[in-house]
Motif scaffolding. Structure first.
Motif, PDB file in Angstrom:
ATOM      1  N   VAL A  50      -7.120   5.198   3.289  1.00 54.01           N
ATOM      2  CA  VAL A  50      -6.116   5.047   2.341  1.00 54.01           C
ATOM      3  C   VAL A  50      -4.811   5.263   2.649  1.00 54.01           C
ATOM      4  CG1 VAL A  50      -5.464   3.758   0.364  1.00 54.01           C
ATOM      5  CG2 VAL A  50      -7.594   3.697   0.953  1.00 54.01           C
ATOM      6  N   LEU A  72       1.481   4.229  -2.888  1.00 52.76           N
ATOM      7  CA  LEU A  72       1.357   5.348  -3.111  1.00 52.76           C
ATOM      8  C   LEU A  72       2.302   6.080  -2.849  1.00 52.76           C
ATOM      9  CD1 LEU A  72      -0.454   7.340  -1.505  1.00 52.76           C
ATOM     10  CD2 LEU A  72       0.649   7.114   0.663  1.00 52.76           C
ATOM     11  N   ALA A  84      -1.233   4.355   4.307  1.00 55.13           N
ATOM     12  CA  ALA A  84      -0.116   3.190   3.591  1.00 55.13           C
ATOM     13  C   ALA A  84       0.851   4.467   4.609  1.00 55.13           C
ATOM     14  CB  ALA A  84      -0.448   4.239   2.301  1.00 55.13           C
ATOM     15  N   LEU A 107       0.797  -1.405   0.408  1.00 61.00           N
ATOM     16  CA  LEU A 107      -0.102  -0.033   0.194  1.00 61.00           C
ATOM     17  C   LEU A 107       0.914   1.353   0.053  1.00 61.00           C
ATOM     18  CD1 LEU A 107      -2.637   1.066  -0.136  1.00 61.00           C
ATOM     19  CD2 LEU A 107      -3.116   1.610   2.712  1.00 61.00           C
ATOM     20  N   THR A 108       1.806   1.271   0.476  1.00 56.87           N
ATOM     21  CA  THR A 108       2.846   2.547   0.706  1.00 56.87           C
ATOM     22  C   THR A 108       3.569   2.490  -0.429  1.00 56.87           C
ATOM     23  OG1 THR A 108       2.944   1.858   3.327  1.00 56.87           O
ATOM     24  CG2 THR A 108       4.668   3.706   2.226  1.00 56.87           C
ATOM     25  N   ARG A 109       4.560   1.602  -0.681  1.00 55.39           N
ATOM     26  CA  ARG A 109       5.330   1.528  -2.449  1.00 55.39           C
ATOM     27  C   ARG A 109       4.171   2.046  -3.415  1.00 55.39           C
ATOM     28  NH1 ARG A 109       5.209  -3.371  -4.215  1.00 55.39           N
ATOM     29  NH2 ARG A 109       5.057  -4.360  -1.746  1.00 55.39           N
ATOM     30  N   GLN A 117       1.805   2.215   8.247  1.00 51.67           N
ATOM     31  CA  GLN A 117       1.360   0.763   7.674  1.00 51.67           C
ATOM     32  C   GLN A 117       3.051   0.833   8.652  1.00 51.67           C
ATOM     33  OE1 GLN A 117      -0.119  -0.960   5.093  1.00 51.67           O
ATOM     34  NE2 GLN A 117      -0.447  -3.049   5.189  1.00 51.67           N
TER      35      GLN A 117
END
Length: 405
Positions: free
Chosen positions: A387, A213, A391, A209-211, A394
């Motif tokens: 979201v 974003l 992101a 999710l972070t990647r 997390q």
């Protein structure tokens, strides 16, 4: 006689401006002095050229509210027994803007030249549409001009009110959407890059999710302007394509098939058409002429074409209900009410009821749509922000877990 714009000094020291009719500028100054005014400037409108006046005023015209007010004033003064010339004189004196005074003076000049009021209004088609001129002409021929103008004023005000309600209903969702886009864009452009720097030296594997974003943020910062330009260009291309009658017809036909949107589009056009026909029929305008004038109030091209075909069938002896029902583009309720009106001899009354019913149905559907759309937009905005927050948080949670163990 010619029309003159004047600027004069009153006894109380105030400067007054207006329009008057006179044979010459010298006589116009004399008329001002007789009224106790000191002329400062007198300019002949006729010297500017009738076409120049028509072009200058016709492009901008009058607002819907101003047109409705002028129409109601015309009806009131004519109903009080004043002649058209006297009525226009009074309206010129009461006009609040120079543009309105010049327009009324131009109309008055044509009336004094022997033209009917409808023909005089036809010199300014952008201000007075075909429906307006058709009704005025019918009122003059039938000797019921004040009554027709009152109906026309009501129609103009009701149409403006209905259009305003529909547009106002979409203002709040549009504002919410703009705010949501602005907030999300700000987060992606300014907040996310600052947070990413915290994880650059941690050498940890970031969550999916972070990647994702970070990838979206990188795209928005690097290509966002180009993407926005592409969207604007696409919108302009679509607008240019819709200028072609064939493309616009296909688009309008598609709109009629879209759930909910098609119903709203159909109801709006039906309400306009029924109101127009009700006024024209009540004013004793021939039905074929009324249908031809009603075509100008229908914005949907397939419905407009169906109305033209219906007019031809009416000329051939068909009833209006059967002619409209053959296209299957108009609401069945409208067709049934028109059939009832034709059978009972109360067509104008049934058309007016149809217009009222369609307007109420449109307002109700728009209200339901907005009551559903507003919370959905807020929820969608909240979901996007959630979201983004998840992101960002997390990897922080995972880093804390690694440090703890």
């Amino acid at each position: 006689m010619s029309a003159f714009n004047y600027e004069a000094l009153a006894a109380d020291g105030r400067v007054r401006r207006g329009v008057l009719e006179s044979d010459s500028a010298r006589q116009a100054r004399a008329q001002l002095r007789e009224k106790g005014l000191t002329p400062l400037a007198v300019e002949a409108i006729a010297e500017q050229g009738t076409h120049r006046i028509t072009g200058t005023l016709g492009r901008r015209g009058l607002s819907t509210a101003a047109l409705a007010l002028v129409t109601r004033q015309l009806a009131t003064l004519l109903g009080a027994g004043l002649t058209i010339e006297q009525t226009l004189n009074a309206l010129i004196e009461q006009a609040e803007t120079q543009r309105e005074r010049q327009l009324l003076a131009a109309v008055r000049g044509d009336v004094l030249a022997g033209q009917s009021l409808a023909r005089s209004l036809a010199r300014h088609p952008s201000t007075f549409p075909e429906l307006y001129r058709t009704l005025v002409d019918a009122g003059e021929r039938a000797g019921r001009l004040p009554d027709v103008l009152l109906r026309l004023a009501d129609y103009t005000e009701d149409s403006a009110a209905l259009r305003g309600k529909v547009l106002l209903a979409f203002v709040y969702p549009a504002l919410v959407t703009l705010v949501a886009v602005a907030v999300v864009s700000g987060l992606l452009v300014f907040v996310v890059p600052q947070v990413v720097r915290v994880f650059e030296n941690s050498h940890q594997t970031l969550p999916f999710l972070t990647r994702a974003l970070i990838a979206v943020s990188t795209f928005v910062r690097g290509w966002g302007v180009y993407a926005l330009a592409a969207l604007v260009g696409a919108a302009l291309l679509v607008r240019a394509a819709l200028r072609a009658p064939a493309t616009r017809t296909r688009w309008h036909r598609f709109l009629l098939r879209v759930p909910l949107v098609g119903t709203l589009h159909r109801s709006l056009n039906t309400a306009r058409l029924a109101s127009t026909l009700a006024i024209l029929v009540a004013s004793r305008v021939p039905l074929r002429t009324a249908l031809r004038a009603g075509e100008g109030t229908v914005s949907n091209l397939p419905m407009r074409a169906a109305l033209a075909v219906a007019g031809q069938r009416v000329e051939q002896g068909s009833t209006l209900a059967r002619a409209l029902g053959a296209s299957q583009l108009f609401p069945p309720l409208m067709v049934h009410m028109i059939a009832s009106g034709e059978a009972s001899g109360k067509l104008a009354e049934m058309l007016e009821r149809t217009a009222t019913q369609q307007s109420r149905d449109l307002e109700r559907r728009v209200g339901v749509l907005m009551s559903l759309l507003e919370p959905l937009l807020i929820l969608a905005m909240g979901a996007v922000v959630l979201v983004i927050v998840l992101a960002i948080l997390q990897p922080i949670f995972e880093l804390n877990t690694i440090v703890r163990y």
